[in-house]
Write an enzyme that holds these catalytic residues in place. Structure first.
Site, PDB file in Angstrom:
ATOM      1  NE  ARG A  66       8.395  -6.103 -25.974  1.00 34.53           N
ATOM      2  CZ  ARG A  66       8.295  -4.953 -26.643  1.00 34.53           C
ATOM      3  NH1 ARG A  66       9.319  -4.097 -26.637  1.00 34.53           N
ATOM      4  NH2 ARG A  66       7.206  -4.659 -27.325  1.00 34.53           N
ATOM      5  NE  ARG A  89      12.337  -6.736 -34.443  1.00 31.24           N
ATOM      6  CZ  ARG A  89      11.534  -6.065 -33.638  1.00 31.24           C
ATOM      7  NH1 ARG A  89      11.812  -5.983 -32.353  1.00 31.24           N
ATOM      8  NH2 ARG A  89      10.450  -5.457 -34.099  1.00 31.24           N
ATOM      9  CG  HIS A 159      16.416  -3.330 -28.771  1.00 32.00           C
ATOM     10  ND1 HIS A 159      16.175  -3.026 -27.463  1.00 32.00           N
ATOM     11  CD2 HIS A 159      15.390  -2.792 -29.485  1.00 32.00           C
ATOM     12  CE1 HIS A 159      15.041  -2.345 -27.377  1.00 32.00           C
ATOM     13  NE2 HIS A 159      14.549  -2.188 -28.597  1.00 32.00           N
ATOM     14  CG  ASP A 204      12.472   5.966 -27.066  1.00 29.68           C
ATOM     15  OD1 ASP A 204      13.644   5.640 -27.337  1.00 29.68           O
ATOM     16  OD2 ASP A 204      11.511   5.720 -27.817  1.00 29.68           O
ATOM     17  CD  GLU A 265      17.961  -0.182 -27.681  1.00 30.24           C
ATOM     18  OE1 GLU A 265      18.020  -0.133 -28.937  1.00 30.24           O
ATOM     19  OE2 GLU A 265      16.940   0.126 -27.039  1.00 30.24           O
TER      20      GLU A 265
END
Length: 290
Positions: A66, A89, A159, A204, A265
């Site tokens: 994270r 990832r 990201h 978002d 991102e």
């Protein structure tokens, strides 16, 4: 005058995982894990840490981290049959090269398909992630080549979790006029009318067709901060912050973590990349501390 010979950088350990500690001659620093080709830290020359990593994140093989810069491939979020954000990832990458040059430092990592990836995504591919630091600039380049004999498509993102001292004092310039999908409102299409002021709860958004540079600004009591953000090859830009309510529900984030981060991102989401056999694609995000 003969140019200085680049000096190789050996693999070290960070949080129990293999890592490359980049340092350019001018003092810029970065840390890249082989796990996920995950960029954990970037400190510009004479500056301070620019990336956010949750103090509650796990560092374990097969687990997503994270914060920093996770590599999203071959699926963004839940927009497809794979697990959220795909598999790149959380897989081990191979180190191709890592060296300090005359005025920069560079690491290149590679991920190729294997029996495990082909079980979920039956395509032959090669990904390369390049991280270059010099002075106050960071360049992250992601390249994908179709190594198989059939075409495939994918969505992808870098990201990037950017560190902020205080979200309330932050804004993003350069998004005005762009259409975006408001994922927090069920994907409703909207248009950004003014510059983006923060916060505002769950944020978002997927902005489409970004052509100009973005600037993350913080106006603190005794000083200001500006971070220039540029992308090439990626056609979309995601701006994300979970807000107080959702952040409190994330097991790998402190309850107040949302106040100290903002994801901006570089992404390819609305129009997936389509690669015929032998074709390649390249996308880049560049950050410059002003």
């Amino acid at each position: 005058m003969t140019a200085a010979t680049p000096q190789p950088i050996a693999i070290s350990r960070h949080q129990g995982l293999d890592a490359i500690e980049l340092k350019s001659p001018d003092g810029a620093r970065a840390t890249v894990l082989l796990h996920g080709a995950h960029l954990l830290s970037w400190v510009p020359a004479g500056g301070e840490e620019q990336l956010y990593v949750s103090p509650k994140t796990a560092y374990a093989n097969g687990e997503a981290i994270r914060g920093g810069v996770p590599v999203i491939f071959p699926q963004f979020s839940t927009r497809g049959p794979l697990k959220r954000h795909g598999f790149a990832r959380s897989k081990p990458w191979q180190l191709v090269s890592a060296e300090q040059g005359a005025d920069d430092a560079l690491a290149v990592l590679r991920l190729t398909d294997d029996a495990a990836s082909r079980m979920f995504w039956p395509h032959a591919f090669e990904l390369e992630l390049s991280v270059r630091i010099s002075g106050r600039e960071l360049q992250i380049e992601l390249a994908c080549e179709n190594k198989g004999d059939t075409a495939f498509d994918f969505t992808s993102a870098l990201h990037t979790y950017l560190r902020v001292h205080d979200l309330d004092s932050s804004s993003v310039e350069g998004l005005s006029g762009l259409q975006y999908e408001d994922s927090a409102a069920g994907g409703e299409l909207k248009r950004q009318r003014v510059e983006l002021l923060l916060p505002g709860g769950d944020l978002d958004r997927i902005y489409h067709g970004l052509k100009q540079d973005l600037t993350l600004k913080e106006q603190l009591i005794n000083r200001g901060r500006q971070l220039l953000i540029r992308q090439q090859g990626f056609e979309d830009t995601v701006v994300w912050n979970p807000g107080a309510e959702k952040c409190a529900q994330l097991p790998d984030m402190p309850a107040d973590g949302y106040q100290h981060m903002l994801c901006i991102e570089a992404a390819q989401i609305r129009q997936p990349v389509q690669l015929a056999p032998g074709e390649s694609w390249v996308g880049m995000q560049t950050l410059v501390q002003a």
